[in-house]
Design an enzyme around this catalytic site. Structure first.
Site, mmCIF file in Angstrom:
data_model
loop_
_atom_site.group_PDB
_atom_site.id
_atom_site.type_symbol
_atom_site.label_atom_id
_atom_site.label_comp_id
_atom_site.label_asym_id
_atom_site.label_seq_id
_atom_site.Cartn_x
_atom_site.Cartn_y
_atom_site.Cartn_z
ATOM 1 N N SER A 139 7.655 -8.970 14.756
ATOM 2 C CA SER A 139 7.446 -10.374 14.365
ATOM 3 C C SER A 139 7.659 -11.306 15.557
ATOM 4 C CB SER A 139 8.386 -10.740 13.211
ATOM 5 O OG SER A 139 9.720 -10.406 13.539
ATOM 6 N N ALA A 170 3.632 -14.599 4.243
ATOM 7 C CA ALA A 170 3.253 -13.209 4.017
ATOM 8 C C ALA A 170 4.212 -12.543 3.017
ATOM 9 C CB ALA A 170 3.242 -12.468 5.354
ATOM 10 N N ASN A 199 13.017 -6.658 18.878
ATOM 11 C CA ASN A 199 12.221 -7.892 18.909
ATOM 12 C C ASN A 199 12.130 -8.559 20.280
ATOM 13 O OD1 ASN A 199 12.465 -7.110 16.223
ATOM 14 N ND2 ASN A 199 12.247 -9.171 15.461
ATOM 15 N N ALA A 244 4.198 -7.134 5.023
ATOM 16 C CA ALA A 244 3.160 -7.981 4.432
ATOM 17 C C ALA A 244 2.432 -8.720 5.541
ATOM 18 C CB ALA A 244 3.785 -8.981 3.466
ATOM 19 N N GLY A 303 8.469 -21.119 0.476
ATOM 20 C CA GLY A 303 7.981 -20.539 1.741
ATOM 21 C C GLY A 303 7.096 -19.345 1.475
ATOM 22 N N LYS A 332 20.299 -4.334 10.093
ATOM 23 C CA LYS A 332 18.954 -4.868 10.368
ATOM 24 C C LYS A 332 19.007 -5.762 11.606
ATOM 25 C CE LYS A 332 14.578 -5.494 9.666
ATOM 26 N NZ LYS A 332 13.837 -6.334 8.782
ATOM 27 N N ASN A 365 5.889 -1.820 19.227
ATOM 28 C CA ASN A 365 7.225 -1.233 19.036
ATOM 29 C C ASN A 365 7.291 0.164 19.663
ATOM 30 O OD1 ASN A 365 7.655 -3.505 17.564
ATOM 31 N ND2 ASN A 365 7.871 -2.514 15.571
ATOM 32 N N GLU A 387 12.473 -16.349 15.900
ATOM 33 C CA GLU A 387 13.728 -16.348 15.134
ATOM 34 C C GLU A 387 14.926 -15.965 16.033
ATOM 35 O OE1 GLU A 387 12.979 -15.325 10.646
ATOM 36 O OE2 GLU A 387 11.858 -13.860 11.796
HETATM 37 P P1 NAP Z 1 5.441 -16.562 7.258
HETATM 38 O O1 NAP Z 1 4.170 -15.915 6.816
HETATM 39 O O2 NAP Z 1 5.383 -17.526 8.395
HETATM 40 O O3 NAP Z 1 6.109 -17.274 5.995
HETATM 41 C C1 NAP Z 1 6.931 -18.401 6.042
HETATM 42 C C2 NAP Z 1 6.308 -19.442 5.146
HETATM 43 O O4 NAP Z 1 7.202 -20.545 5.056
HETATM 44 C C3 NAP Z 1 4.967 -19.976 5.708
HETATM 45 O O5 NAP Z 1 3.988 -19.935 4.685
HETATM 46 C C4 NAP Z 1 5.308 -21.426 6.055
HETATM 47 O O6 NAP Z 1 4.258 -22.346 5.860
HETATM 48 C C5 NAP Z 1 6.394 -21.714 5.031
HETATM 49 N N1 NAP Z 1 7.176 -22.898 5.374
HETATM 50 C C6 NAP Z 1 7.640 -23.300 6.584
HETATM 51 N N2 NAP Z 1 8.311 -24.456 6.480
HETATM 52 C C7 NAP Z 1 8.257 -24.808 5.172
HETATM 53 C C8 NAP Z 1 8.752 -25.906 4.429
HETATM 54 N N3 NAP Z 1 9.424 -26.908 5.009
HETATM 55 N N4 NAP Z 1 8.544 -25.940 3.097
HETATM 56 C C9 NAP Z 1 7.853 -24.959 2.484
HETATM 57 N N5 NAP Z 1 7.339 -23.878 3.131
HETATM 58 C C10 NAP Z 1 7.539 -23.822 4.459
HETATM 59 O O7 NAP Z 1 6.502 -15.450 7.642
HETATM 60 P P2 NAP Z 1 6.729 -14.020 6.960
HETATM 61 O O8 NAP Z 1 6.059 -12.990 7.756
HETATM 62 O O9 NAP Z 1 6.468 -14.098 5.502
HETATM 63 O O10 NAP Z 1 8.287 -13.849 7.227
HETATM 64 C C11 NAP Z 1 9.286 -14.542 6.491
HETATM 65 C C12 NAP Z 1 10.624 -13.909 6.817
HETATM 66 O O11 NAP Z 1 10.623 -12.555 6.351
HETATM 67 C C13 NAP Z 1 10.910 -13.816 8.322
HETATM 68 O O12 NAP Z 1 12.283 -13.907 8.549
HETATM 69 C C14 NAP Z 1 10.442 -12.419 8.682
HETATM 70 O O13 NAP Z 1 11.081 -11.952 9.849
HETATM 71 C C15 NAP Z 1 10.883 -11.665 7.425
HETATM 72 N N6 NAP Z 1 10.149 -10.426 7.165
HETATM 73 C C16 NAP Z 1 8.793 -10.409 7.211
HETATM 74 C C17 NAP Z 1 8.130 -9.219 6.947
HETATM 75 C C18 NAP Z 1 6.621 -9.131 6.951
HETATM 76 O O14 NAP Z 1 6.102 -8.011 6.862
HETATM 77 N N7 NAP Z 1 5.885 -10.239 7.027
HETATM 78 C C19 NAP Z 1 8.874 -8.064 6.623
HETATM 79 C C20 NAP Z 1 10.255 -8.144 6.560
HETATM 80 C C21 NAP Z 1 10.895 -9.338 6.839
HETATM 81 P P3 NAP Z 1 2.900 -22.318 6.705
HETATM 82 O O15 NAP Z 1 2.066 -21.254 6.028
HETATM 83 O O16 NAP Z 1 2.401 -23.691 6.533
HETATM 84 O O17 NAP Z 1 3.296 -21.945 8.110
HETATM 85 O O1 PAF Z 2 10.816 -8.144 12.912
HETATM 86 C C1 PAF Z 2 10.124 -7.119 12.803
HETATM 87 O O2 PAF Z 2 9.011 -7.012 13.295
HETATM 88 C C2 PAF Z 2 10.669 -5.951 12.002
HETATM 89 O O3 PAF Z 2 11.881 -6.329 11.424
HETATM 90 C C3 PAF Z 2 10.841 -4.650 12.790
HETATM 91 C C4 PAF Z 2 11.749 -3.694 12.016
HETATM 92 C C5 PAF Z 2 11.400 -4.878 14.160
HETATM 93 C C6 PAF Z 2 9.541 -3.875 12.851
HETATM 94 O O4 PAF Z 2 8.529 -4.508 13.568
#
Ligand code: NAP
Ligand code: PAF
Length: 296
Positions: free
Chosen positions: A245, A10, A183, A120, A7, A175, A193, A257
């Site tokens: 998010s 980002a 959210n 990210a 996955g 968290k 936010n 989510e």
């Molecule tokens: P994201 O960019 O949507 O990343 C998820 C990835 O999983 C996407 O690239 C998606 O593919 C891929 N995916 C979905 N189904 C799949 C499958 N069956 N097989 C393989 N890959 C698959 O989301 P994210 O922002 O990185 O967030 C991921 C998690 O981290 C979430 O729970 C988010 O709340 C948490 N988080 C994110 C951040 C941040 O700053 N981004 C910070 C803290 C926590 P596609 O590209 O094709 O959609």
């Molecule tokens: O899901 C999010 O966006 C983040 O976990 C948080 C801490 C609420 C900041 O935007």
């Protein structure tokens, strides 16, 4: 270590490139089916990584799962036979409830849970920006996972700061409280936010957090509602300009989510016979928005 990132969106791309730059053998498992992916972190040179290679998956010492919570079960199901029982599985996402699912799918693997406050952003599929420096906490979910303390050093060396937490559920629940408060409200009202700091949201935020604190205490996670409220208001201030998010998922009509954030809280509250009306109302509002896309 031989590491596969499942996955690589980002947050997964940020970790994949950071672990690669720290000297680990990195490959990706995405759903685009390409044999290679070229990723670029901020202004660093692009890196080409192997993608969806079954041999790499079989040889993996560590499977870092950075899918969104609702994607975890579906994405992992077809891979189960290729994951070695000694491979450490790390789940890193917002929300709770996937650990028990994965523990059932892979009962013999060390299972580690992680939560990160790094930010990210992926402006294009091959580009990732490290938008906020944060902290990553890791901890064991099962007995074998609890023996993987060394991982904190591996993660810290790649992208500081990473720490081992002996009671990771405590960090995950804190968290979860932040996500239950920020959210849904930002998604329903389509606000940043920081806009939650307005007086009009205060009583809802306080009630949501008090309900979460009650459920946490029933779960054996010692917490103080007042301290949790302070934490939530600090996060609102620290991330004032950000869109949560869930706000972004809702505005782009992507499934949120919610089932693994407020939905998980509701499940645990029901087990303990605790009424959580404010969280229930927010859950139902998000569900109504998501259902409205199907009928339009
Ligand atoms: P994201 O960019 O949507 O990343 C998820 C990835 O999983 C996407 O690239 C998606 O593919 C891929 N995916 C979905 N189904 C799949 C499958 N069956 N097989 C393989 N890959 C698959 O989301 P994210 O922002 O990185 O967030 C991921 C998690 O981290 C979430 O729970 C988010 O709340 C948490 N988080 C994110 C951040 C941040 O700053 N981004 C910070 C803290 C926590 P596609 O590209 O094709 O959609
Ligand atoms: O899901 C999010 O966006 C983040 O976990 C948080 C801490 C609420 C900041 O935007």
């Amino acid at each position: 270590m031989n590491i596969v990132v499942l996955g690589p969106g980002a947050i997964g791309s940020l970790w994949a490139l950071s672990l690669h730059n720290a000297g680990h053998s990195l490959s990706l498992w995405s759903r685009n089916g390409h044999h290679q992916s070229t990723l670029c972190l901020d202004t660093l040179s692009p890196v080409t990584l192997v993608n969806n290679d079954a041999e790499k998956l079989k040889d993996a010492d560590l499977l870092l799962v950075t899918l969104k919570a609702p994607q975890v079960e579906t994405a992992m199901q077809p891979l189960l036979e290729q994951i070695d029982p000694d491979c450490i599985v790390v789940l890193m996402h917002n929300g709770m409830g996937t650990a028990d699912i994965v523990a059932e799918l892979l009962p013999n693997n060390p299972l580690v849970l992680a939560t990160t406050t790094h930010g990210a952003y992926r402006p294009e599929p091959n580009k990732v920006q490290h938008t906020g420096v944060g902290i990553t906490q890791l901890g064991g979910h099962n007995e074998k996972g609890k023996q993987c303390q060394f991982l904190a050093e591996v993660f810290d060396h790649a992208l500081s700061t990473a720490q081992w937490h002996n009671h990771i559920e405590q960090a995950l629940w804190s968290k979860l409280a932040i996500n239950c408060a920020i959210n849904p409200l930002t998604a329903i009202n389509q606000i940043t936010n920081g806009e939650l700091a307005a007086d009009s949201y205060r009583s809802t935020l306080v009630s949501v957090v008090e309900e979460v604190a009650q459920v946490m205490n029933a779960e054996g996670i010692v917490t103080d509602a007042a301290k949790l409220e302070e934490t939530v208001f600090n996060v609102i201030q620290a991330t004032a300009k950000n869109h949560s998010s869930m706000q972004q998922d809702i505005v782009h009509k992507r499934p949120s989510e919610i089932d693994f954030i407020t939905g998980y809280l509701l499940q645990r509250a029901q087990t303990h016979n605790i009424a959580v009306p404010h969280n229930t109302a927010l859950f139902e509002q998000i569900k109504l928005i998501e259902q409205s896309w199907k009928s339009s």
